[in-house]
Design an enzyme around this catalytic site. Sequence first.
Site, short mmCIF file in Angstrom:
data_model
loop_
_atom_site.label_atom_id
_atom_site.label_comp_id
_atom_site.label_asym_id
_atom_site.label_seq_id
_atom_site.Cartn_x
_atom_site.Cartn_y
_atom_site.Cartn_z
N ASP A 101 -25.31 -8.97 -26.28
CA ASP A 101 -25.37 -7.54 -25.59
C ASP A 101 -25.70 -6.62 -26.44
O ASP A 101 -26.03 -6.65 -27.59
CB ASP A 101 -23.92 -7.44 -25.10
CG ASP A 101 -22.73 -7.03 -25.98
OD1 ASP A 101 -23.27 -6.87 -27.31
OD2 ASP A 101 -21.82 -7.20 -25.76
N SER A 102 -26.10 -5.42 -25.74
CA SER A 102 -26.89 -4.35 -26.38
C SER A 102 -25.88 -3.41 -27.24
O SER A 102 -26.49 -2.56 -28.13
CB SER A 102 -27.54 -3.68 -25.37
OG SER A 102 -26.81 -2.91 -24.72
N PHE B 205 -21.76 -1.26 -23.92
CA PHE B 205 -20.53 -1.36 -23.24
C PHE B 205 -19.44 -0.90 -24.35
O PHE B 205 -18.73 -0.47 -24.02
CB PHE B 205 -20.15 -2.79 -22.57
CG PHE B 205 -18.68 -2.63 -22.21
CD1 PHE B 205 -18.72 -2.37 -20.69
CD2 PHE B 205 -17.86 -3.41 -22.58
CE1 PHE B 205 -17.28 -2.37 -20.39
CE2 PHE B 205 -16.59 -3.56 -22.42
CZ PHE B 205 -16.21 -2.84 -21.14
N GLN C 28 -27.80 -1.13 -13.01
CA GLN C 28 -26.61 -0.47 -12.93
C GLN C 28 -26.64 0.50 -11.49
O GLN C 28 -27.47 0.18 -10.66
CB GLN C 28 -26.59 0.70 -13.99
CG GLN C 28 -26.43 -0.01 -15.36
CD GLN C 28 -25.14 -0.35 -15.46
OE1 GLN C 28 -24.28 -0.09 -14.81
NE2 GLN C 28 -24.83 -0.87 -16.73
N GLY D 263 -21.95 -3.22 -14.99
CA GLY D 263 -21.00 -2.08 -14.42
C GLY D 263 -20.25 -2.68 -13.25
O GLY D 263 -19.61 -1.69 -12.41
N ASP E 174 -20.23 -14.19 -18.64
CA ASP E 174 -19.41 -14.45 -19.88
C ASP E 174 -18.15 -13.31 -19.61
O ASP E 174 -17.97 -12.60 -18.82
CB ASP E 174 -20.46 -13.63 -20.86
CG ASP E 174 -20.18 -12.19 -21.01
OD1 ASP E 174 -19.25 -11.47 -21.67
OD2 ASP E 174 -20.98 -11.48 -20.02
N CYS F 282 -7.61 -32.68 -16.82
CA CYS F 282 -8.50 -32.34 -17.86
C CYS F 282 -8.62 -33.35 -18.71
O CYS F 282 -7.57 -34.01 -19.13
CB CYS F 282 -7.87 -30.99 -18.25
SG CYS F 282 -8.89 -30.15 -19.73
N HIS G 156 -8.57 -25.88 -24.72
CA HIS G 156 -8.38 -26.19 -23.28
C HIS G 156 -8.91 -25.09 -22.28
O HIS G 156 -9.60 -25.36 -21.34
CB HIS G 156 -6.80 -26.33 -22.79
CG HIS G 156 -6.44 -26.16 -21.39
ND1 HIS G 156 -6.76 -27.61 -20.75
CD2 HIS G 156 -6.23 -25.31 -20.65
CE1 HIS G 156 -6.53 -27.15 -19.28
NE2 HIS G 156 -6.15 -25.84 -19.31
#
Length: 374
Positions: A89-90, A93, A187, A214, A264, A302, A333
């Site tokens: 990411d830049s 945030f 945005q 955003g 993410d 699982c 997990h």
Amino acid sequence: MKFELITTQGRARRGRLVFERGTVETPAFMPVGTYGTVKGMTPEEVRATGADILLGNTFHLWLRPGEEIMRKHGDLHDFMNWQRPILTDSGGFQVFSLGDIRKITEEGVHFRSPINGEKIFMDAEKSMQIQHSLGSDVVMIFDECTPYPATHDEARKSMQMSLRWAKRSRDEFDRLENPNSLFGIIQGSVYEDLRDESLKGLLEIGFDGYAVGGLAVGEPKEDMHRVLEHVCPQIPADKPRYLMGVGKPEDLVEGVRRGVDMFDCVMPTRNARNGHLFTSEGVIKIRNARHRDDTSPLDPKCDCYTCTNYSRAYLHHLDRCNEILGARLNTIHNLRYYQRLMEGLRGAIETGTLDAFVADFYTSQGREVPELKD
């Protein structure tokens, strides 16, 4: 980077991102490695959960260990021993999250280091330079994450500044002759007309992929869904779509239904350390006393290392004793749960059974399927 769109069902897309460092099957979930590590996990363990790509944090890696140490190792891949794709990411945030200790201007952001209080300045050009030194396979433009709630005028001013920063990011990325990929970030808060203006401006600049930013900042889920339903169909079909910072398992399902390719979130790892574990039947709070003598696995469906080797009682015991192994097993997990969910979504899109998969996902948790608007 090359994006291959394999097939679709409704708005949902099954695709593939091809990088020099490996292939990423989409829809994809990217575990978050803020400081160059997915907390408590080796790269081999993260890979074993099914992860094709990781997210690194430009802001935090810039503060510690810094660009000089990164360059001495080569790049972030060599530093953390993850030789597969990385998206960074830049830093926008994180700077936005600093609150009162930062000041946003047209030039960039002035702030004090949360580590030692030092005065620091970050702008679009610096963000591109840092991400270049990290060797990021996917670089994100520098933008302002519009806070929620925001008036239409506040959101418009923020979005338009992010557009100007997007052009500066593009210019600096090109000046550096970065051979990797650069994504734009749409945005505009919850306002559809502002999202339209943002996307139009980004398309004029031209990027390798487009993120929806955003969201997941406090707005109602209905607004998130509405924005995605409005924006995703307008993004060129041959470009990947990334929903930033999202989210809960149901958010991933709903994002995929609306055409998102990449996600993410810190949720699976952070919740794991707090004993909140995702299963096929909903969330289990492993520190609750009722698990004290439960010999059954965490999730019988699982196939992760944790579920195939340990009981709920053992995980409860580790959590109560604050043992590091407990956090590690929980993280293994939760990450595997997220990757299994993405595998299921990909398979369902391929076979045209997405509606049934989504219905089963919600039914197993005793919930109704949210409405999907045409």
